[in-house]
Enzyme design. Sequence first.
Site, PDB file in Angstrom:
ATOM      1  N   GLY A 298       0.787  -1.231   0.000  1.00 50.96           N
ATOM      2  CA  GLY A 298       0.000   0.000   0.000  1.00 50.96           C
ATOM      3  C   GLY A 298       0.813   1.273   0.000  1.00 50.96           C
ATOM      4  O   GLY A 298       0.236   2.360  -0.100  1.00 50.96           O
ATOM      5  N   ALA A 299       2.139   1.170   0.077  1.00 46.99           N
ATOM      6  CA  ALA A 299       2.966   2.391   0.107  1.00 46.99           C
ATOM      7  C   ALA A 299       2.768   3.211  -1.165  1.00 46.99           C
ATOM      8  O   ALA A 299       2.611   4.433  -1.116  1.00 46.99           O
ATOM      9  CB  ALA A 299       4.434   2.045   0.301  1.00 46.99           C
ATOM     10  N   GLY A 300       2.762   2.533  -2.294  1.00 43.35           N
ATOM     11  CA  GLY A 300       2.565   3.222  -3.566  1.00 43.35           C
ATOM     12  C   GLY A 300       1.186   3.874  -3.646  1.00 43.35           C
ATOM     13  O   GLY A 300       1.045   4.999  -4.148  1.00 43.35           O
ATOM     14  N   ASP A 301       0.183   3.187  -3.138  1.00 38.08           N
ATOM     15  CA  ASP A 301      -1.183   3.730  -3.166  1.00 38.08           C
ATOM     16  C   ASP A 301      -1.305   4.929  -2.220  1.00 38.08           C
ATOM     17  O   ASP A 301      -1.983   5.911  -2.534  1.00 38.08           O
ATOM     18  CB  ASP A 301      -2.190   2.646  -2.769  1.00 38.08           C
ATOM     19  CG  ASP A 301      -2.061   1.413  -3.648  1.00 38.08           C
ATOM     20  OD1 ASP A 301      -1.680   1.560  -4.822  1.00 38.08           O
ATOM     21  OD2 ASP A 301      -2.326   0.305  -3.148  1.00 38.08           O
TER      22      ASP A 301
HETATM   23  P1  ATP Z   1       3.628  -0.972  -3.614  1.00 37.76           P
HETATM   24  O1  ATP Z   1       4.420  -1.825  -2.658  1.00 37.76           O
HETATM   25  O2  ATP Z   1       2.425  -0.370  -2.967  1.00 37.76           O
HETATM   26  O3  ATP Z   1       3.385  -1.600  -4.946  1.00 37.76           O
HETATM   27  P2  ATP Z   1       5.291   0.897  -5.100  1.00 37.76           P
HETATM   28  O4  ATP Z   1       6.377   0.011  -5.578  1.00 37.76           O
HETATM   29  O5  ATP Z   1       4.290   1.410  -6.029  1.00 37.76           O
HETATM   30  O6  ATP Z   1       4.586   0.266  -3.816  1.00 37.76           O
HETATM   31  P3  ATP Z   1       7.181   2.236  -3.442  1.00 37.76           P
HETATM   32  O7  ATP Z   1       8.272   2.839  -4.232  1.00 37.76           O
HETATM   33  O8  ATP Z   1       7.441   0.992  -2.695  1.00 37.76           O
HETATM   34  O9  ATP Z   1       5.922   2.151  -4.384  1.00 37.76           O
HETATM   35  O10 ATP Z   1       6.677   3.288  -2.360  1.00 37.76           O
HETATM   36  C1  ATP Z   1       5.997   4.484  -2.688  1.00 37.76           C
HETATM   37  C2  ATP Z   1       6.602   5.632  -1.928  1.00 37.76           C
HETATM   38  O11 ATP Z   1       6.503   5.396  -0.511  1.00 37.76           O
HETATM   39  C3  ATP Z   1       8.084   5.834  -2.202  1.00 37.76           C
HETATM   40  O12 ATP Z   1       8.250   6.677  -3.313  1.00 37.76           O
HETATM   41  C4  ATP Z   1       8.554   6.455  -0.900  1.00 37.76           C
HETATM   42  O13 ATP Z   1       8.288   7.830  -0.892  1.00 37.76           O
HETATM   43  C5  ATP Z   1       7.677   5.800   0.144  1.00 37.76           C
HETATM   44  N1  ATP Z   1       8.345   4.625   0.736  1.00 37.76           N
HETATM   45  C6  ATP Z   1       8.193   3.329   0.395  1.00 37.76           C
HETATM   46  N2  ATP Z   1       8.972   2.509   1.140  1.00 37.76           N
HETATM   47  C7  ATP Z   1       9.657   3.323   1.984  1.00 37.76           C
HETATM   48  C8  ATP Z   1      10.617   3.115   3.035  1.00 37.76           C
HETATM   49  N3  ATP Z   1      11.057   1.896   3.357  1.00 37.76           N
HETATM   50  N4  ATP Z   1      11.088   4.195   3.685  1.00 37.76           N
HETATM   51  C9  ATP Z   1      10.671   5.437   3.368  1.00 37.76           C
HETATM   52  N5  ATP Z   1       9.756   5.698   2.416  1.00 37.76           N
HETATM   53  C10 ATP Z   1       9.257   4.671   1.729  1.00 37.76           C
END
Ligand code: ATP
Length: 319
Positions: free
Chosen positions: A256-259
């Site tokens: 959910g980080a990306g969302d």
């Molecule tokens: P998902 O796992 O939801 O598919 P995603 O690959 O689309 O994620 P990520 O790059 O993992 O997206 O995370 C989205 C944003 O969240 C990053 O650009 C960053 O700002 C933040 N983020 C993710 N993981 C971390 C972390 N371990 N520490 C700090 N910020 C993070």
Amino acid sequence: SKLVVSFGEMLIDFVPTVAGVSLAEAPAFVKAPGGAPANVAIAVARLGGGAAFVGKLGDDEFGRMLAAILRDNGVDDGGVVFDAGARTALAFVTLRADGEREFMFYRNPSADMLLTDAELNVELIKRAAVFHYGSISLIAEPCRSAHLRAMEIAKEAGALLSYDPNLREALWPSREEARTQILSIWDQADIVKVSEVELEFLTGIDSVEDDVVMKLWRPTMKLLLVTLGDQGCKYYARDFHGAVPSYKVQQVDTTGAGDAFVGALLQKIVQDPSSLQDQKRLEAAIKFANACGAITTTKKGAIPSLPSEAEVLQLMESA
Ligand code: ATP
């Protein structure tokens, strides 16, 4: 109106109670409501923004449960319809040793794939300031046509279109088909967000250098983002580009980080659309989105870990 309308799938992830085991070895599973577009809508609402979800659920206990989760989180569910004949989608998820997630889907077909254009809540979609979607809703008819029609309605009504492809390779007939279909609507979005993995998948090049990212840039775009996990993200607008680091947190589960990142950014853009043309204000919005993504990694699951605005500001101030 300052509404973010999110279109696509909402489903239940079944997540093993212990990490690093295969599905067969998992002793038990917990229900984790998800689906990227639904997560984005809830992320916006949790930050205090107006959000609505458009999609189809099974007319079953799980479907009713998911609609209630939308409402309980302040998301307008006026765009949700129920299919009497098909089940709510399920996904069994495993966390691999390298930290990546693996999915086993139950969609044969699931209700979300059966949304038709006649079932679209046109009035709701017309109220969108931002219309957000992924690519899973492009995989099968009739949902694919409903998706394309909804984009058209939103665009005609003046909404910004936001696209996070959210690649799920296992759902496509082939990698080539996934690439072709994901890129088939590339030129229509104002805002596009990809992960590092998606950048490599779409360009065929394992690098986040500017010249590689620019292969995904279109003159029709207002903003292209590449998220880089704990490294934050890179952004590309018409007249400027740059990178914004994230915040240091204790990562527990990145689901959910990306969302969360997308929801936060869209909420900021809805509040101040001109930040798309102003590098300082855009960077401030991206910082906020990074903080929101970072916080989401500190707790298990997607929806339970989406932060309020106060929590985001607290992390930003303490950093
Ligand atoms: P998902 O796992 O939801 O598919 P995603 O690959 O689309 O994620 P990520 O790059 O993992 O997206 O995370 C989205 C944003 O969240 C990053 O650009 C960053 O700002 C933040 N983020 C993710 N993981 C971390 C972390 N371990 N520490 C700090 N910020 C993070």
